[in-house]
Design a protein around this motif. Structure first.
Motif, PDB file in Angstrom:
ATOM      1  N   ALA A  83      88.936  67.166  34.056  1.00  0.00           N
ATOM      2  CA  ALA A  83      88.996  66.364  35.281  1.00  0.00           C
ATOM      3  C   ALA A  83      88.772  67.228  36.521  1.00  0.00           C
ATOM      4  O   ALA A  83      88.149  66.777  37.492  1.00  0.00           O
ATOM      5  CB  ALA A  83      90.357  65.660  35.366  1.00  0.00           C
ATOM      6  N   LYS A  84      89.239  68.445  36.486  1.00  0.00           N
ATOM      7  CA  LYS A  84      89.064  69.370  37.616  1.00  0.00           C
ATOM      8  C   LYS A  84      87.599  69.607  37.930  1.00  0.00           C
ATOM      9  O   LYS A  84      87.217  69.823  39.083  1.00  0.00           O
ATOM     10  CB  LYS A  84      89.759  70.695  37.299  1.00  0.00           C
ATOM     11  CG  LYS A  84      89.759  71.700  38.430  1.00  0.00           C
ATOM     12  CD  LYS A  84      90.512  72.959  38.043  1.00  0.00           C
ATOM     13  CE  LYS A  84      90.520  73.979  39.179  1.00  0.00           C
ATOM     14  NZ  LYS A  84      91.267  75.211  38.803  1.00  0.00           N
TER      15      LYS A  84
ATOM     16  N   SER B 219      82.069  76.753  37.076  1.00  0.00           N
ATOM     17  CA  SER B 219      80.652  76.515  37.366  1.00  0.00           C
ATOM     18  C   SER B 219      80.166  75.174  36.818  1.00  0.00           C
ATOM     19  O   SER B 219      79.048  74.750  37.117  1.00  0.00           O
ATOM     20  CB  SER B 219      79.793  77.637  36.783  1.00  0.00           C
ATOM     21  OG  SER B 219      79.740  77.546  35.356  1.00  0.00           O
ATOM     22  N   LEU B 220      80.982  74.516  36.027  1.00  0.00           N
ATOM     23  CA  LEU B 220      80.569  73.274  35.376  1.00  0.00           C
ATOM     24  C   LEU B 220      80.627  72.093  36.337  1.00  0.00           C
ATOM     25  O   LEU B 220      81.599  71.911  37.069  1.00  0.00           O
ATOM     26  CB  LEU B 220      81.479  72.980  34.175  1.00  0.00           C
ATOM     27  CG  LEU B 220      81.459  73.996  33.032  1.00  0.00           C
ATOM     28  CD1 LEU B 220      82.572  73.699  32.046  1.00  0.00           C
ATOM     29  CD2 LEU B 220      80.107  73.996  32.330  1.00  0.00           C
ATOM     30  N   ASP B 221      79.601  71.287  36.312  1.00  0.00           N
ATOM     31  CA  ASP B 221      79.581  70.034  37.054  1.00  0.00           C
ATOM     32  C   ASP B 221      79.649  68.901  36.030  1.00  0.00           C
ATOM     33  O   ASP B 221      78.658  68.580  35.374  1.00  0.00           O
ATOM     34  CB  ASP B 221      78.306  69.919  37.894  1.00  0.00           C
ATOM     35  CG  ASP B 221      78.257  68.626  38.703  1.00  0.00           C
ATOM     36  OD1 ASP B 221      79.200  67.811  38.582  1.00  0.00           O
ATOM     37  OD2 ASP B 221      77.280  68.436  39.451  1.00  0.00           O
ATOM     38  N   LEU B 222      80.832  68.312  35.884  1.00  0.00           N
ATOM     39  CA  LEU B 222      81.048  67.308  34.849  1.00  0.00           C
ATOM     40  C   LEU B 222      81.158  65.899  35.414  1.00  0.00           C
ATOM     41  O   LEU B 222      81.681  64.998  34.741  1.00  0.00           O
ATOM     42  CB  LEU B 222      82.303  67.664  34.031  1.00  0.00           C
ATOM     43  CG  LEU B 222      82.285  69.050  33.370  1.00  0.00           C
ATOM     44  CD1 LEU B 222      83.541  69.245  32.531  1.00  0.00           C
ATOM     45  CD2 LEU B 222      81.037  69.231  32.509  1.00  0.00           C
ATOM     46  N   ARG B 223      80.683  65.727  36.636  1.00  0.00           N
ATOM     47  CA  ARG B 223      80.651  64.370  37.170  1.00  0.00           C
ATOM     48  C   ARG B 223      79.783  63.479  36.277  1.00  0.00           C
ATOM     49  O   ARG B 223      78.786  63.930  35.747  1.00  0.00           O
ATOM     50  CB  ARG B 223      80.102  64.375  38.595  1.00  0.00           C
ATOM     51  CG  ARG B 223      81.077  64.967  39.627  1.00  0.00           C
ATOM     52  CD  ARG B 223      80.429  65.125  40.978  1.00  0.00           C
ATOM     53  NE  ARG B 223      79.364  66.127  40.955  1.00  0.00           N
ATOM     54  CZ  ARG B 223      78.616  66.443  42.000  1.00  0.00           C
ATOM     55  NH1 ARG B 223      78.788  65.809  43.150  1.00  0.00           N
ATOM     56  NH2 ARG B 223      77.674  67.366  41.892  1.00  0.00           N
TER      57      ARG B 223
ATOM     58  N   LYS C  37     101.741  61.448  32.563  1.00  0.00           N
ATOM     59  CA  LYS C  37     102.315  62.432  33.481  1.00  0.00           C
ATOM     60  C   LYS C  37     101.356  62.832  34.599  1.00  0.00           C
ATOM     61  O   LYS C  37     101.688  63.687  35.414  1.00  0.00           O
ATOM     62  CB  LYS C  37     102.734  63.685  32.698  1.00  0.00           C
ATOM     63  CG  LYS C  37     103.743  63.406  31.598  1.00  0.00           C
ATOM     64  CD  LYS C  37     103.955  64.627  30.725  1.00  0.00           C
ATOM     65  CE  LYS C  37     104.864  64.306  29.542  1.00  0.00           C
ATOM     66  NZ  LYS C  37     104.955  65.437  28.596  1.00  0.00           N
ATOM     67  N   ASP C  38     100.177  62.231  34.622  1.00  0.00           N
ATOM     68  CA  ASP C  38      99.172  62.623  35.616  1.00  0.00           C
ATOM     69  C   ASP C  38      98.748  61.449  36.488  1.00  0.00           C
ATOM     70  O   ASP C  38      97.571  61.293  36.829  1.00  0.00           O
ATOM     71  CB  ASP C  38      97.953  63.233  34.910  1.00  0.00           C
ATOM     72  CG  ASP C  38      98.256  64.595  34.318  1.00  0.00           C
ATOM     73  OD1 ASP C  38      98.609  65.506  35.087  1.00  0.00           O
ATOM     74  OD2 ASP C  38      98.153  64.739  33.087  1.00  0.00           O
ATOM     75  N   GLU C  39      99.740  60.645  36.885  1.00  0.00           N
ATOM     76  CA  GLU C  39      99.451  59.457  37.692  1.00  0.00           C
ATOM     77  C   GLU C  39      98.779  59.787  39.013  1.00  0.00           C
ATOM     78  O   GLU C  39      98.025  58.970  39.562  1.00  0.00           O
ATOM     79  CB  GLU C  39     100.737  58.676  37.978  1.00  0.00           C
ATOM     80  CG  GLU C  39     101.462  58.166  36.744  1.00  0.00           C
ATOM     81  CD  GLU C  39     102.557  59.125  36.291  1.00  0.00           C
ATOM     82  OE1 GLU C  39     102.427  60.340  36.574  1.00  0.00           O
ATOM     83  OE2 GLU C  39     103.512  58.659  35.653  1.00  0.00           O
ATOM     84  N   THR C  40      99.050  60.973  39.549  1.00  0.00           N
ATOM     85  CA  THR C  40      98.499  61.327  40.864  1.00  0.00           C
ATOM     86  C   THR C  40      97.061  61.842  40.802  1.00  0.00           C
ATOM     87  O   THR C  40      96.457  62.092  41.833  1.00  0.00           O
ATOM     88  CB  THR C  40      99.387  62.401  41.540  1.00  0.00           C
ATOM     89  OG1 THR C  40      99.443  63.567  40.706  1.00  0.00           O
ATOM     90  CG2 THR C  40     100.807  61.868  41.759  1.00  0.00           C
ATOM     91  N   ASN C  41      96.540  62.029  39.597  1.00  0.00           N
ATOM     92  CA  ASN C  41      95.173  62.516  39.443  1.00  0.00           C
ATOM     93  C   ASN C  41      94.223  61.330  39.282  1.00  0.00           C
ATOM     94  O   ASN C  41      94.243  60.658  38.248  1.00  0.00           O
ATOM     95  CB  ASN C  41      95.064  63.437  38.234  1.00  0.00           C
ATOM     96  CG  ASN C  41      93.745  64.192  38.183  1.00  0.00           C
ATOM     97  OD1 ASN C  41      92.712  63.675  38.590  1.00  0.00           O
ATOM     98  ND2 ASN C  41      93.770  65.409  37.675  1.00  0.00           N
ATOM     99  N   PRO C  42      93.395  61.054  40.282  1.00  0.00           N
ATOM    100  CA  PRO C  42      92.528  59.862  40.211  1.00  0.00           C
ATOM    101  C   PRO C  42      91.458  59.940  39.127  1.00  0.00           C
ATOM    102  O   PRO C  42      90.838  58.923  38.790  1.00  0.00           O
ATOM    103  CB  PRO C  42      91.890  59.813  41.599  1.00  0.00           C
ATOM    104  CG  PRO C  42      91.933  61.234  42.088  1.00  0.00           C
ATOM    105  CD  PRO C  42      93.193  61.814  41.524  1.00  0.00           C
ATOM    106  N   SER C  43      91.230  61.124  38.576  1.00  0.00           N
ATOM    107  CA  SER C  43      90.203  61.284  37.540  1.00  0.00           C
ATOM    108  C   SER C  43      90.745  61.076  36.134  1.00  0.00           C
ATOM    109  O   SER C  43      89.984  61.142  35.163  1.00  0.00           O
ATOM    110  CB  SER C  43      89.575  62.680  37.640  1.00  0.00           C
ATOM    111  OG  SER C  43      88.892  62.846  38.856  1.00  0.00           O
TER     112      SER C  43
END
Length: 293
Positions: free
Chosen positions: A42-43, A16-20, A56-62
């Motif tokens: 980041a999710k 439910s969190l909006d962390l933008r 290890k998270d190169e594919t995660n743009p956040s």
């Protein structure tokens, strides 16, 4: 560990969190608990900068990355200089190891567990605290720092031999880091009222932190098997803790400690004595000053 009944907070579901727009630095975010927390934040939209050895998270743009060897206090100071502290709303310090059967030192002459699990954080936090969050557009909430250790467990540091040079035992050495991190939280809470700083006690989590403890893969496997009923996955811990990290209910409760169920706990009794906290901090400052100019 005794519960702190003076603090309560309302749990919400992580999804439910909006962390933008939330900017986070995860010191030690490339593995174990730190990586799981970085992914969980980041999710939900947070912009997370992780610090560690291997990304290890190169594919995660956040998630972005700063490479560092946090066994070296000089590199910890470099990281502190490079962190965009002014724009950060949240800093989480998770990097850590456990001491092994024989004393190991870094190239700077610091006992390895102490360097990685405590003094690197000590250097970074003291350097960034004065400028943390100053350029954020939303100033309704203080920037927050969470320091992971084992607060509330009653451990003491040997302030006369913090670097374990006179006498070494793996658990005694590790307890220096445990007490150091708890003292760090309480000292920074006192000296920097413009930020909120908290201690985290994750308990037993299934990570590689105990890999060095026994000096034997077989002994480690046996010990991990015997304690498996007590441990939780890092993803489970991250899901429990993520709502707490951003909860408005803990605003202004700087210096509070929290267990692995996100429940407030009291600081260790010996660390409720300000003179003892200052003794630990003085010993830490002396050791850092001798190591890096």
């Amino acid at each position: 560990m005794k519960k702190d009944k003076s603090i309560t907070w309302r749990h919400v579901e992580p999804k439910s969190l909006d962390l933008r727009k939330l900017k986070v630095a995860m010191i030690g975010g490339t593995g174990g608990i730190g990586r799981s927390l970085a992914q969980a934040l980041a999710k939900q939209g947070a912009d997370v900068l992780v610090v560690g050895r291997t990304f290890k998270d190169e594919t995660n743009p956040s998630i972005s990355f700063v490479k560092a060897d946090l066994s070296l206090l000089a590199d910890a100071r470099r990281v502190a200089d490079e962190l965009p502290a002014e724009s950060l709303a949240l800093v989480i310090m998770t990097t850590g190891v456990m001491a092994g059967p024989k004393r190991e030192t870094t190239s700077e002459g610091i006992e390895r567990d102490l360097a990685i699990s405590y003094l690197s954080r000590f250097v970074i936090l003291n350097a960034i605290a004065p400028r943390l969050g100053k350029d954020r557009s939303d100033v309704r909430r203080k920037p927050r720092v969470f320091v992971m250790g084992f607060p509330g467990s009653g451990q003491k540091a040997n302030v006369d031999d913090l670097n374990s040079k006179k006498s070494y035992g793996r658990m005694k050495a590790h307890m220096n880091t445990v007490a150091g991190n708890e003292a760090l939280v309480l000292d920074v809470a006192r000296r920097f009222p413009q930020i909120d700083v908290f201690g985290l006690n994750p308990g037993f989590v299934k990570t590689g932190i105990r890999a060095n403890l026994f000096g034997s893969k077989l002994l480690l496997k046996i010990a991990e098997g015997l304690t498996s009923f007590m441990t939780i996955a890092p993803e489970v811990y991250a899901e429990r803790m993520t709502p707490l990290l951003v909860s408005p209910d803990i605003d202004g409760r700087s210096g509070a400690m929290l267990n692995n169920r996100a429940q407030p706990i009291l600081p260790s009794e010996n660390l409720r004595d300000p003179s003892y906290v200052q003794a630990v901090i003085r010993a830490s400052n002396d050791l850092v000053a001798k190591t890096i100019a």
